[in-house]
Each structure stands twice: as C-alpha cells, then as structure tokens.
Motif scaffolding. Sequence first.
Motif, PDB file in Angstrom:
ATOM      1  N   GLU A 103       1.057  -1.592   0.112  1.00 34.48           N
ATOM      2  CA  GLU A 103      -0.180  -0.066   0.197  1.00 34.48           C
ATOM      3  C   GLU A 103       1.149   0.928   0.022  1.00 34.48           C
ATOM      4  N   LEU A 104       1.686   1.158   0.769  1.00 31.60           N
ATOM      5  CA  LEU A 104       3.177   2.434   0.997  1.00 31.60           C
ATOM      6  C   LEU A 104       3.138   2.624  -0.268  1.00 31.60           C
ATOM      7  N   ALA A 105       4.312   1.331  -0.742  1.00 31.33           N
ATOM      8  CA  ALA A 105       4.696   1.702  -2.873  1.00 31.33           C
ATOM      9  C   ALA A 105       4.189   2.047  -3.358  1.00 31.33           C
ATOM     10  N   LEU A 106       2.319   1.931  -3.272  1.00 35.70           N
ATOM     11  CA  LEU A 106       1.309   1.999  -4.660  1.00 35.70           C
ATOM     12  C   LEU A 106       0.859   3.505  -4.226  1.00 35.70           C
ATOM     13  N   LEU A 107       0.762   4.446  -2.728  1.00 37.94           N
ATOM     14  CA  LEU A 107       0.471   5.089  -2.756  1.00 37.94           C
ATOM     15  C   LEU A 107       2.186   6.766  -3.450  1.00 37.94           C
ATOM     16  N   ASP A 108       3.169   5.821  -3.173  1.00 41.95           N
ATOM     17  CA  ASP A 108       4.384   6.914  -4.396  1.00 41.95           C
ATOM     18  C   ASP A 108       4.302   6.968  -5.099  1.00 41.95           C
ATOM     19  N   THR A 109       4.308   5.773  -5.589  1.00 45.84           N
ATOM     20  CA  THR A 109       3.505   5.335  -6.902  1.00 45.84           C
ATOM     21  C   THR A 109       3.063   6.318  -7.786  1.00 45.84           C
ATOM     22  N   LEU A 110       2.073   6.248  -7.441  1.00 49.37           N
ATOM     23  CA  LEU A 110       0.358   7.050  -7.810  1.00 49.37           C
ATOM     24  C   LEU A 110       1.013   8.668  -7.504  1.00 49.37           C
ATOM     25  N   ASP A 111       1.384   9.064  -7.073  1.00 49.65           N
ATOM     26  CA  ASP A 111       1.536   9.953  -6.445  1.00 49.65           C
ATOM     27  C   ASP A 111       2.524  11.467  -7.148  1.00 49.65           C
ATOM     28  N   MET A 112       3.782  10.606  -7.441  1.00 55.57           N
ATOM     29  CA  MET A 112       4.614  11.081  -7.540  1.00 55.57           C
ATOM     30  C   MET A 112       5.395  10.985  -9.570  1.00 55.57           C
ATOM     31  N   GLY A 113       4.875   9.370  -9.273  1.00 55.89           N
ATOM     32  CA  GLY A 113       5.325   8.547 -10.749  1.00 55.89           C
ATOM     33  C   GLY A 113       6.848   7.585 -10.859  1.00 55.89           C
ATOM     34  N   LYS A 114       6.970   7.080  -9.567  1.00 59.64           N
ATOM     35  CA  LYS A 114       8.370   6.684  -9.853  1.00 59.64           C
ATOM     36  C   LYS A 114       7.262   5.045  -9.985  1.00 59.64           C
TER      37      LYS A 114
END
Length: 499
Positions: A103-114
């Motif tokens: 979940e935490l990884a998904l949040l960063d991926t969705l939020d800033m594109g990594k």
Amino acid sequence: MSTTVPTNLAEWQALADTLSFETRAYINDTFVDAQRGATLSTVNPATGEVLAEVASCDDADAELATHAARQAFDRGEWSRRAPAQRKATLLELAALMQAHRHELALLDTLDMGKPITSALGDIDGAIGCLRYTAESIDKLYGEVAPTGDQHLGLIVREPLGVVVSIVPWNFPLMMTAWKIAPALAAGNSVILKPSEKSPLSALRLAQLSQQAGLPAGVFQVLPGYGHTVGKALALSMQVDCLAFTGSTQVGKQLMQYAGQSNLKRVYLECGGKSPNIIFADCKNLDVAAQNAAAAIFHNQGEVCIAGSRLLVENSIRHAFVEKVVDAAAAMQPGDPLDPQSFMGAMVDNTQYQRVLDYIRQGQEEGATLRTGGQPLDSSGLFIPPTVFDDVTPAMTIGREEIFGPVLSVFGFDTEEEALTLANDSDYGLAAAVWSQDIDRIMRVSRKLHSGQVYVNNWAGPDMTVPFGGVKQSGNGRDKSLHSLDEYTEIKTIWMALQT
C-alpha cells in the motif's frame, strides 16, 4: 491488504483501485481539515488523474502543531521515556509499515510517478532505516570526563525539543524515514511537512504511527506548500531544529528564516551535480556503463545524487558512450504500475517542462545529442533517457542540476584534468571513481570535494554509513549513528565532590 506481491501491471492496477486516501492533516493525535479550509490537488503524473484533494495547511495549522509538539515534549511521555521503550514503539511502527508495504509503495507510485519496483525498494529502505535507528538508541552511552578525585564530569545527550522535517517528493517515504527515525528515537517531538506533490504516504504513515502508540503531539503531519506552512514552521520560535532535503535555493531560505527567528539548528541535504569518473584502466567497462546509465536514469533522474556528469578518459570515450547509449535503450519509461518499467513519469508538468527546456538548451549550446531528447507521445509526463556528449563546463547542462533523465558526458586526458572537471561545481554531494589502480583510487578519492565517494560502484552504501554533502549540497548527515548527533544536545554536568 493482501501480503501476496502482485506480479504484473493488471494486478498492481487492481490493488491500486482498492486504495482510499487520508487527506486531512494530523495534528495532536487527530486528523483534521486545514484551519482555513484550503486544499491542494495531488495528481497522478502518469495519467493526469486527480487522486485527492488534500488539506493545505498554513500558519494557523503550524501554530497548533508547534504548540502541541512543545507540550508533548515538556510532558515527557516520549522525551523522557527510556530509550529501550522508545525503541519498542518505533519497531512496532516498522512492523506496521512492513505489513502495509504494498500500500505504501502504491501511494508513492501513484502520487509522484516512480516505478512500482523502485517504490517497493524505497519502502524497504524506510523500514530498514527505522529498525536500524530504533535498535541503536539504547546502545549509545554518555561519557565521564577525566577529572581529579574532587570532581565528577558527566557528558550526557538530550533531545533538542521540537524538530521540523521537510522532505522532498522524489523519495517521499524513504526521505521521511531518514529524517524522522533519528529525531524520534532521540526523544524529540517531530512535525513532518511532506512535499505538496507527494503527501499521501506521509498521511498514511501518520495513521500507522497512531496505531503504533506514539503519544499525542509527538509526531504530526502538515501537508501544504513551502511558502505557507513550510515558512511558518521555519520561522516558529517553538521549533528547535529544521531538517530539510530539497533544492539548494530553498535550503538557503530556511537558513535565513532560522536567523530571523531563534537561531534554530538547520540541517540541509540539497542539490547535486555529481561526477562519475571513468578511467581507461577500469576493469569491466560493460559493468561501468550499466552503472553509469542507472546512476542518472534511475527514478527518472529525479535523484539528488544522480550521476549526471559522466567524465570519461578520451582514449575510451567513444566506445564507452556507445555502451551507455545501449544500456539506456533498456531503461525506457513506461507505466509506473508495470514491474517491467525502469523509469516512470516526471512528477508534474512544471518539472517536465523544466527538463525539456534544459534539453533544448543543451542542443542550442552545441552539445551532441546521442539519444533521447524528445518526450514520449503519451498523455503522461514521460521523457526517455537522454545523453549529451561533447559537453563543456561552460554549458548550462554541464553545470546546473536538471533533476531529470539527462546525462552530460565530458572527456579528459589526465587525472589532474579529471579532478579539475569534477571539482568545478557549486555542489559536492556524491562522486564516483572507476579504476583498478589503488593508488589512483586513493589519490582521487581524497581530492574530490564530495560528501561521499563511490569506488567501482554508484550509490552502494547502506544504513551503516552517513549520507550528505559539502559546498552548496548541504551540511547535514542522514543515516548511520552520526544522524543521531543532529537531533541531540550535549550537556555537561560538573559535580564538586567532598573528599
């Protein structure tokens, strides 16, 4: 959330569709809207989709948070708690992060594109940082000064008080952990100001910190802009320390705010234009080329220690640059939720246009474009790996931090010329030396003006060594036991003894 790791784009997308977002600020153990009701939009840069409207805090929220942080510190529930007990709470937080890793990884991926694979590595790094620092705090001892038998001199370390951590958008949760883990472990109250471009994982972390049992006011999260809530926190007389990772320009502003207020400590990790030096006696040029490409194209080049200046001995330069271009061909951007994507999207349109402007400027100033240079024909903000050869120190792309997937290649003939090129920069965050000559390695490593030097690798260090820069790359150190020095105060207790 399922503990099974998704293996493909469809599975990650399905998991992303189940997410809900906390959008309120976290102040004094309560999730609340911004006092004045303002919000900001957080956008998925790969699709242009607005993910959520997040509370946008300002000076009113900063006042509430700093007051709560000071009260919490003075109460002593955390600041005077035994180190072993603080350790237990932080290890519980790390365990909760591990349980919510996807979940935490998904949040960063969705939020800033990594890319999701990169985001998972970041979360693992954040968890590792929290565990390492928590485990360290009850193993550090004070000192007894060497005195005569008529005195006893004690040297003790105490928490500073209220620490404000301002973190960037490129590694949202990992940079957060590097700042808050030592500050909390040392007993401080911490206010986290995440970037307005990537606040979602910080707010989820606040939920987990509450679940882990951190006392009210000890950890708070204020999303918002730097010129509003960030400035208010930096000027606050209640704050004892600013810990910042971001641009050199903002770092300079924070130092000014500290001087205008209460001379609070300021620890900065700022920009970089890091040299990656390849000597002709490098043993494996294929490995070096693969590393040179990854050093700049990882995380779309949105990396403070990106190896953005590639310095290659002229006798091998043409052949080596060909190898780098070949390596870059396998590092193209793609859907961030696809585990096969090496690169994702630029964080927002501002950064996207900034990078494209630098690429145009590089061409206009006479550098040779070897690959890339044109954005992908997509609704997302995707720029492919871009390599410029024949770059000179006078060119803008060779001097300024681009913070994107743009590599500048310089040639040199001698060791002295390589050192001159490498050190001809306002920055000094990282550098690398590729050679099999141990005498050269030691000479060059000692003469490089850099906070860290990698030898025959790029960015390999783990939690046991400090991370930070010199010159306009900053003055603080994250990671390792040295990070605890920044969040503690040395106190001398001098006793007169009756003999």
